[in-house]
Design a protein around this motif. Sequence first.
Motif, short mmCIF file in Angstrom:
data_model
loop_
_atom_site.label_atom_id
_atom_site.label_comp_id
_atom_site.label_asym_id
_atom_site.label_seq_id
_atom_site.Cartn_x
_atom_site.Cartn_y
_atom_site.Cartn_z
N SER A 1 32.39 44.50 -25.29
CA SER A 1 33.36 44.66 -24.48
C SER A 1 32.95 45.48 -23.17
O SER A 1 32.08 46.24 -23.42
N SER A 2 33.67 45.26 -22.28
CA SER A 2 33.37 46.00 -20.88
C SER A 2 34.81 46.41 -20.35
O SER A 2 35.37 45.29 -20.02
N GLY A 3 35.10 47.58 -20.20
CA GLY A 3 36.41 47.88 -19.49
C GLY A 3 37.07 48.78 -20.40
O GLY A 3 36.52 49.29 -21.62
N PRO A 4 38.35 49.17 -19.98
CA PRO A 4 39.30 50.18 -20.93
C PRO A 4 39.42 49.77 -22.10
O PRO A 4 39.87 48.59 -22.44
N SER A 5 38.93 50.66 -23.25
CA SER A 5 39.18 50.12 -24.78
C SER A 5 40.80 49.66 -24.95
O SER A 5 40.98 48.91 -25.77
N SER A 6 41.64 50.94 -24.65
CA SER A 6 43.02 50.52 -24.77
C SER A 6 43.65 49.35 -24.42
O SER A 6 44.40 48.63 -24.93
N LEU A 7 42.96 48.81 -23.31
CA LEU A 7 43.46 47.35 -22.70
C LEU A 7 42.81 46.40 -23.67
O LEU A 7 43.51 45.34 -23.78
N VAL A 8 41.68 46.61 -23.98
CA VAL A 8 40.81 45.47 -24.69
C VAL A 8 41.66 45.28 -26.19
O VAL A 8 41.90 44.14 -26.60
N ASN A 9 41.87 46.46 -26.83
CA ASN A 9 42.52 46.67 -28.05
C ASN A 9 43.90 46.01 -28.20
O ASN A 9 44.22 45.57 -29.01
N ALA A 10 44.52 46.17 -27.05
CA ALA A 10 45.94 45.58 -26.74
C ALA A 10 46.32 44.21 -26.65
O ALA A 10 47.23 43.73 -26.38
N LEU A 11 45.10 43.61 -26.24
CA LEU A 11 45.02 42.17 -25.87
C LEU A 11 45.80 41.51 -27.20
O LEU A 11 45.32 41.50 -28.37
N PRO A 12 46.87 40.49 -26.80
CA PRO A 12 47.18 39.61 -27.79
C PRO A 12 46.27 38.70 -28.43
O PRO A 12 45.36 38.08 -28.01
N GLU A 13 46.34 38.51 -30.00
CA GLU A 13 45.31 37.68 -30.44
C GLU A 13 45.64 36.17 -30.35
O GLU A 13 44.79 35.39 -30.53
N ALA A 14 47.04 35.78 -30.16
CA ALA A 14 47.33 34.42 -30.09
C ALA A 14 46.46 33.53 -29.24
O ALA A 14 45.91 32.60 -29.54
N PRO A 15 46.38 34.00 -27.85
CA PRO A 15 45.50 33.08 -27.09
C PRO A 15 44.05 32.98 -27.60
O PRO A 15 43.43 31.75 -27.22
N ILE A 16 43.62 33.89 -28.05
CA ILE A 16 42.22 33.89 -28.81
C ILE A 16 42.16 33.00 -29.66
O ILE A 16 41.15 32.00 -29.95
N GLU B 1 30.63 29.28 -31.32
CA GLU B 1 30.00 30.50 -31.67
C GLU B 1 31.00 31.81 -31.20
O GLU B 1 30.87 32.68 -31.83
N GLY B 2 31.97 31.46 -30.31
CA GLY B 2 32.89 32.74 -30.27
C GLY B 2 33.78 32.39 -28.98
O GLY B 2 34.04 31.29 -28.71
N ALA B 3 34.24 33.51 -28.28
CA ALA B 3 35.19 33.30 -27.10
C ALA B 3 34.86 34.36 -26.25
O ALA B 3 34.83 35.56 -26.50
N LEU B 4 34.99 34.15 -24.84
CA LEU B 4 34.81 35.11 -23.70
C LEU B 4 36.26 35.32 -23.13
O LEU B 4 36.78 34.42 -22.93
N VAL B 5 36.50 36.55 -23.23
CA VAL B 5 38.02 37.18 -22.84
C VAL B 5 37.81 37.78 -21.52
O VAL B 5 37.21 38.68 -21.42
N LEU B 6 38.63 37.40 -20.45
CA LEU B 6 38.60 37.91 -19.41
C LEU B 6 40.08 38.45 -18.80
O LEU B 6 40.86 37.66 -19.04
N VAL B 7 40.02 39.61 -18.41
CA VAL B 7 41.41 40.23 -18.22
C VAL B 7 41.38 40.66 -16.73
O VAL B 7 40.31 41.37 -16.13
N ALA B 8 42.33 40.10 -15.96
CA ALA B 8 42.57 40.24 -14.56
C ALA B 8 43.90 40.96 -14.21
O ALA B 8 44.87 40.63 -14.77
N ASP B 9 44.02 41.93 -13.48
CA ASP B 9 45.30 42.63 -12.99
C ASP B 9 46.39 41.60 -12.05
O ASP B 9 45.80 40.99 -11.05
N ALA B 10 47.56 41.41 -12.73
CA ALA B 10 48.32 40.56 -12.01
C ALA B 10 49.56 41.47 -11.41
O ALA B 10 50.49 40.64 -11.20
N SER B 11 49.47 42.76 -11.42
CA SER B 11 50.65 43.71 -11.16
C SER B 11 50.96 43.57 -9.63
O SER B 11 51.95 43.52 -9.21
#
Length: 614
Positions: A94-109, A144-154
Amino acid sequence: MLSFRLRLIVALVASVTLVSVASTYFEVLAHKHFLREDLARRSQWVGLSMQPAIEQSLSTGFTDALPDFLKEAKGRTGVEALAIYNAQGVLQYSSGPSSLVNALPEAPIEHSLHKGANINQFERIGDGQWLEEVFPLHNGNQLEGALVLVADASYIRSESYDLWRRSFWRIVALVVLITAITLGMVRWFLLQPMSRMAERLRRLRSGHASEPMTGGHGDLGGFFKPLAREMETLAESLIAARAAAEAEARLRAAGDNLWTAERLAVQMREQAGESRIFAVSNREPYVHTRQGRDIVWSVPASGLVTAIEPVLRACDGVWVASGSGSADRETVDKFDRLRVPPDDPRYTLRRVWLTADEEARYYDGFANEGLWPLCHIAHTRPTFRPGDWECYQQVNQRFAAALLEEMEGSPEPIVFVQDYHFALLPQLVKAARPDARVAIFWHIPWPNPEAFGICPWQAELLDGLLGADLIGFHIPLHCNNFLSTVDRVFEARTDREHMTVSRHGHITAVRPYPISVAFDGGLTEPAQMEFIDREARHAEARQELLHEFGVQAASLAVGVDRMDYTKGIVERLLALEHLLEEHPWHRERLTMVQIAAPSRTRIPAYDDLHHRVN
């Protein structure tokens, strides 16, 4: 007025605000949808551009460089976080805030790994709004797995709030502007004209009918035209009622007994009692014609209408007549009735429909090529055809049926039949309704028995007329000619002293009723003043007439007639020619105006007369 304005303002503010808020709401939704689609499109482009390099690293087993790759890609693309999960959904890099990555919902993945397809979803994590974009990673056909991208939508929410704030001032401006414009239009186009109309009615009510008024019902055209027409009719009724009351007062003060509309109404109610009055004529009092898309009504040029209509107006009677206008059928109800006059209904008009062939045979043929020249003893020879006589009978029966239908439920009705078109009608009505009081007025001369004997069906005509209780003619000579004709044709008892005919137990009275009365020069003082005022108006009308035709004259002769060979129009013109030849000093001093309404133009004798007059 204040209450009306207040309610109008409140309604305008509420409606404009509601419409503006609804419009802004949908505008914000559309803008938010656009921003979300734009963010998803940019995120998808970033993920798809990274996907081949990551899949290659996973397939070759060289994964040590992936953390640096994610870090470099995060800084280059400006996304908030990047993460790689294995096929079991366990976080690997991962790259980015760990709190944000750890809080990602598992359902989309899990959903993306299960379906092997791209998944994007907007999530609320903590106080912020984020777009989570998931891209499946493959090694050939193996996941093999999945790439997750998180973008700010605020920023989408912030822009929506800004749009609401900007729209608020726009809504306020719209409310103020539309309310002001509407109030101005209401004041200019509605309140002012209606105030002027109300002022006019107030002046009429207070007795100032002669004062000039501006801004009449013409200001209330279009949508308010029916209201304006009713108000104008009411104004005219007020003027007529006040004038009638003043005339009645003058007559009462002078001890005079001239007829007025009000006196006629009272007299008819006293004489007729509960009986209703029915009139029958060939010509109708009001004709409806189509002009373009509009239907207009008019009063035909007829002395009959002028003479009979006041009685029906006074008594709310029924007039049965032939419908002749191009739009007559469009204006009646399902029973062929309508209330007239159209602008101020006072009585009922029942229309009877005739075909063109019936009109030609009954009206042009038997009535006007036969009876008309016969009774006038004109130089035009009467023509009688069996086909015309059959049609005459059929039309009389049809009018009788319509009249009897209208008379249903009326006890002891009074029937007033008009003219030579319906000689058979009295007997037909009397046979069906013995309680009816039937009168017929013969508007043309009645010739001597020898002349009337030319008609092959004189007995049938006389039998139809003697069904009436009263037969009226213009002068006593016509009455005497009628009685002599009855003596010659029938075995009947005629009483010359009482002017009656007794036949089959039924008594018919025969009376003269002159349509015109000699003018009495002995006027009371109020009547003299009215006469002087009328003469002054006539002089003004005379000058207007001369100005209209561009002539000057010391004397003005006026003739008003139907274009008919019994009116002596040709002889009148020849006499005027003779006068100007024998007495030339009348030239340029005497002007004659002849008004001649076209009549019965389908009959050859009338067409010939028209050419002779021209």
